[in-house]
Each structure stands twice: as structure tokens, then as C-alpha cells.
Enzyme design. Structure first.
Site, PDB file in Angstrom:
ATOM      1  N   LYS A  16     -20.124 -20.735 -10.758  1.00  0.00           N
ATOM      2  CA  LYS A  16     -19.420 -20.496 -12.010  1.00  0.00           C
ATOM      3  C   LYS A  16     -18.005 -19.989 -11.738  1.00  0.00           C
ATOM      4  CE  LYS A  16     -20.287 -20.444 -16.518  1.00  0.00           C
ATOM      5  NZ  LYS A  16     -21.133 -21.403 -17.241  1.00  0.00           N
ATOM      6  N   ASN A  42     -20.800 -27.307 -20.123  1.00  0.00           N
ATOM      7  CA  ASN A  42     -20.056 -26.111 -20.500  1.00  0.00           C
ATOM      8  C   ASN A  42     -18.718 -25.966 -19.797  1.00  0.00           C
ATOM      9  OD1 ASN A  42     -22.414 -25.632 -21.865  1.00  0.00           O
ATOM     10  ND2 ASN A  42     -22.639 -23.514 -21.189  1.00  0.00           N
ATOM     11  N   TYR A  55       0.859  -1.182   0.000  1.00  0.00           N
ATOM     12  CA  TYR A  55       0.000   0.000   0.000  1.00  0.00           C
ATOM     13  C   TYR A  55       0.893   1.228   0.000  1.00  0.00           C
ATOM     14  CZ  TYR A  55      -4.433   2.390   0.561  1.00  0.00           C
ATOM     15  OH  TYR A  55      -5.537   3.176   0.352  1.00  0.00           O
ATOM     16  N   GLY A 108     -33.541 -20.401 -28.778  1.00  0.00           N
ATOM     17  CA  GLY A 108     -33.052 -19.424 -27.811  1.00  0.00           C
ATOM     18  C   GLY A 108     -31.554 -19.257 -27.918  1.00  0.00           C
ATOM     19  N   ALA A 109     -30.935 -18.841 -26.828  1.00  0.00           N
ATOM     20  CA  ALA A 109     -29.505 -18.529 -26.845  1.00  0.00           C
ATOM     21  C   ALA A 109     -28.670 -19.706 -27.318  1.00  0.00           C
ATOM     22  CB  ALA A 109     -29.062 -18.089 -25.454  1.00  0.00           C
ATOM     23  N   ALA A 110     -28.865 -20.875 -26.705  1.00  0.00           N
ATOM     24  CA  ALA A 110     -28.045 -22.033 -27.065  1.00  0.00           C
ATOM     25  C   ALA A 110     -28.345 -22.515 -28.480  1.00  0.00           C
ATOM     26  CB  ALA A 110     -28.268 -23.157 -26.057  1.00  0.00           C
ATOM     27  N   GLU A 137     -23.877 -14.488 -18.240  1.00  0.00           N
ATOM     28  CA  GLU A 137     -24.420 -15.746 -17.735  1.00  0.00           C
ATOM     29  C   GLU A 137     -25.906 -15.603 -17.409  1.00  0.00           C
ATOM     30  OE1 GLU A 137     -23.763 -19.733 -16.733  1.00  0.00           O
ATOM     31  OE2 GLU A 137     -22.324 -18.280 -17.507  1.00  0.00           O
ATOM     32  N   ASP A 138     -26.692 -16.559 -17.877  1.00  0.00           N
ATOM     33  CA  ASP A 138     -28.097 -16.691 -17.455  1.00  0.00           C
ATOM     34  C   ASP A 138     -28.886 -15.402 -17.669  1.00  0.00           C
ATOM     35  OD1 ASP A 138     -27.432 -19.237 -16.804  1.00  0.00           O
ATOM     36  OD2 ASP A 138     -27.481 -18.960 -14.636  1.00  0.00           O
TER      37      ASP A 138
END
Length: 398
Positions: free
Chosen positions: A102, A325, A47, A204-206, A144-145
Site C-alpha cells: 500500500k 482502490n 542535525y 460490511g465496510a465496503a 487499512e484491513d
């Protein structure tokens, strides 16, 4: 309490802490120092006043931030809690156990530090602006999600705005692992991707990302189905994302239901939930591949798939060939961060899929077309392939 299970035995009640709650108490992660602070000399270096020298150097040469802070080794895991696992829109607070999970997977499987960021907004403008303002602290962003179709817009806008990798794992992680497994399934059966016709249930996304990577990899043809049937150019009810999807898929111009699309198809990929009737599965090509990835209930039951498919995969860990994943995202980010990439390109994703498939290329069987997440060859192979691809595509800074 939700954390307790009450057992009755011999007329007595006893409370047992649910092991999931026991594991999560206090959270699953913490910040840990990498340097000691044992005395005043250590303190003066870590510091003030020592830190001022480093701050001044970075102010003069901003690129030094990657060498003298954690920026180049840490990923932001960002969600709005709108599409969490199979739970749906449960909000940012309820999403945190997943985001922590995650983050520890990043560390465990890729050696990458990650910080969960659950945002109290579902507005695309707010999410983009918030992440962009936080970006100086991070070397990459893992979305994510986040529910579709907002996830597509948010990712695209952040990729355009930021000079660090932005990756929506629900899209691209799933796509990378799916492609790797399909490559090996085809190889096991003496076929090439160009010979295969695939049908994806779920736009959808996938579903969109899987369709895109399969086309990039040279699939013979792929049709994507939503609740109303095949996503085709003749439909007048398509969103902007689905119109684009119709433009690069379905070369045979098929129309109609999922069931009609499956007639003679070589591959089924499910990322939608729901149930596909056995009579529709029975119309697929002999020796077909079925990747039914909805959790916890695959679109096609394993007992049904076993009657027709030469290779069967799910998203579950209790069946062979889990499309998980975690096989992709830790190595993808590790490789991108290693070379300080400015982006994660389609070429890097294809390289990740090829490397992942190659891990078990000499060990193929119907129950082993994809490695286990605990195969310690996975992350190094994906990391090296992604780093090399980043350099080849001109997005690496070192």
C-alpha cells in the site's frame, strides 16, 4: 522452504525461488534522505546545531511543522491485521507485505510518502489511542484491513479527535471507484443515476460505504443485503451500523432474500464473496450492470454476467473494468495533503468519483467505464478535484 518451488525434470529435482518471495525479500521499501550529508557543514545543518533553530521555531509556531518537516507529505498506513485482503484475520506481522505494498502504491501513483504501521491489538480503544499518539508525525491516516464493525467506530473516533485526514480505504476508496464506474456505465447507456435501482451484496465496510456514496450521489434506490437478506427497518437483529444503514437505504421497503431483491434491479454490486445463482441474475432488468467485485472469485461468473449485463466489472486485473482502490486513495490523499486539509469530507469523495469518471468520459465502451490504474491522467485529476473540494468545503488550511 515456502519460498521454493521444486520442479522435477529428467528424474532430477531443482529448486526455483517463487518470484513473489524473491520480490519481497528484504521488504519492498526503504527510507531515503532528501538532503545530502557529505561533510561537517552538511551535518551541522541537517542535525545539531542547525536543527535546533528549526525546532525552536516550530515550538513557537506549531504550524511551521508542515513547512519544515515531512509531516505534511506523509501518511500512516494503519492496520491490526484483522481483515487482510481475502486472507482474513492473519495478524499484524503477516499483514506487513500488504501494508508495504500500500505504501509503495501511495508513492508510485500519488507521489505521497507512506509508513506501514501494523498494531499488535484489536481493541478499538487501544487502536484509537495509539494512532492519536502517533498523529503528530503524520499528515494523514489511512486505515487499512480492519474488520467490521470495529472499523466504523475507529474511523469515526479518530476523525473526531484528529485535525488531519482519516480515511478507511476499504470503505471509501472502494466506494469512490464504484461510483465513478457506475456513473460511466449509466452514461454509456443513456441513463442517469436517479433512474437506477441497485442491490449491494455485503453489509460490511465496503458495502456500507458504497451505499452511502450512492445515496449522496442521487441513486434512485439501493438495498443492501447481508447473510440474512435485505437490511430493512423491520428486522430486529441489526447492529447499530446496520440500523443506520437501513435508515437511509431501501426506500421501497423491500424484504426477503438477495434473490428477491434482484428481481427487476438495474445494478448488482458484490462485495461479499459467495455465489449468486444464475436464475437470480436472470431476473434483473434488461441491460443491467453487474459489478461482482469479490476476489479471486466474483460473486457472478463472467460467463454468466455476459448473458445478462450491458456492463460487467470485477475486482480482478484480468478482466475489463477493474474496480481498484489504487484509482482513488493516492489522489485523494495527495489532494488533501496539498491543501493541508483537516478532514476528508463526503463532498471530497464525490469530487474524486466525478473526476475519476471524467478521465475516460470521452472513451466509453462496455469494457472501459473506468480508467486503468496505469493511466497517468488519473492521479492528477483526482488530486486537483479533491483539493478544490476541500477549499470549497472549508476544510483546507492553505
Amino acid at each position: 522452504m515456502a519460498a521454493e518451488i521444486v520442479n522435477q525434470k529428467d528424474g532430477l529435482e531443482e529448486s526455483v525461488i517463487d518470484p513473489a518471495f524473491a520480490l519481497h525479500r528484504g521488504g519492498k521499501m526503504a527510507v531515503q534522505a532528501t538532503v545530502p550529508v557529505r561533510d561537517k557543514d552538511d551535518l551541522s545543518l541537517a542535525y545539531t546545531p542547525g536543527v535546533a533553530k528549526v525546532c525552536s521555531a516550530i515550538a513557537d509556531q506549531p504550524e511551521l511543522v508542515d513547512d519544515y518537516t515531512w509531516k505534511s507529505q506523509v501518511v500512516a498506513v494503519v492496520t491490526d491485521g484483522s481483515a487482510v485482503l481475502g486472507l482474513g484475520d492473519i495478524g499484524p506481522e503477516a499483514s506487513l507485505p500488504v501494508m508495504e505494498g500500500k505504501a509503495i502504491l501511495f508513492k508510485q501513483f500519488g507521489g505521497v510518502d507512506a509508513v506501514p504501521l501494523a498494531l499488535a491489538t484489536k481493541d478499538a480503544d487501544d487502536i484509537v489511542e495509539t494512532v492519536a499518539r502517533l498523529a503528530p508525525s503524520f499528515g494523514g491516516v489511512n486505515l487499512e484491513d480492519i474488520s467490521a464493525p470495529r472499523c466504523f467506530e475507529i474511523e469515526a473516533r479518530l476523525k473526531e479527535r484528529l485535525d488531519i485526514p482519516v480515511f478507511h480505504d476499504d470503505q471509501h476508496g472502494t466506494a469512490i471507484v464504484t461510483l465513478a464506474a457506475l456513473r460511466n456505465a449509466a452514461k454509456l447507456n443513456g441513463r442517469g443515476l436517479g433512474e437506477l435501482r441497485a442491490v449491494i451484496s455485503g453489509a460490511g465496510a465496503a458495502g456500507v460505504a458504497i451505499a452511502r456514496i450512492l445515496v449522496e450521489a442521487g441513486i434512485g434506490d439501493v438495498a443492501v443485503c447481508d447473510r440474512k437478506g435485505v437490511v430493512s427497518r423491520d428486522r430486529d437483529d441489526l447492529t447499530e451500523v446496520k440500523r443506520e444503514l437501513a435508515g437511509f437505504t431501501n426506500k421501497a421497503a423491500r424484504t426477503g432474500s438477495l434473490g428477491s431483491a434482484l428481481e427487476g434491479a438495474d445494478v448488482f454490486i458484490g462485495v461479499s464473496g459467495g455465489t449468486v445463482p444464475e436464475e437470480a441474475v436472470a431476473t434483473m432488468a434488461e441491460g443491467c450492470f453487474i459489478f461482482a467485485m469479490a476476489n479471486p472469485n466474483p460473486e457472478i461468473h463472467p460467463d454468466v454476467a455476459a448473458k445478462y449485463a450491458s456492463v460487467f466489472a470485477t475486482g480482478r486485473s484480468d478482466y475489463p473494468n477493474q474496480i481498484n482502490n489504487v484509482l482513488a486513495f493516492p489522489g485523494v490523499f495527495a489532494g488533501a495533503l496539498q491543501v493541508r486539509a483537516t478532514d476528508i469530507t463526503e463532498g471530497m469523495k464525490l469530487a474524486a468519483a466525478e473526476a475519476l469518471a471524467a478521465v475516460v468520459a470521452d472513451e466509453l465502451s462496455a469494457d472501459r467505464v473506468i480508467p486503468s490504474p496505469f493511466d497517468d491522467r488519473v492521479a492528477p485529476a483526482v488530486t486537483a478535484a479533491v483539493a478544490a473540494a476541500a477549499r470549497a468545503e472549508g476544510v483546507a488550511r492553505r
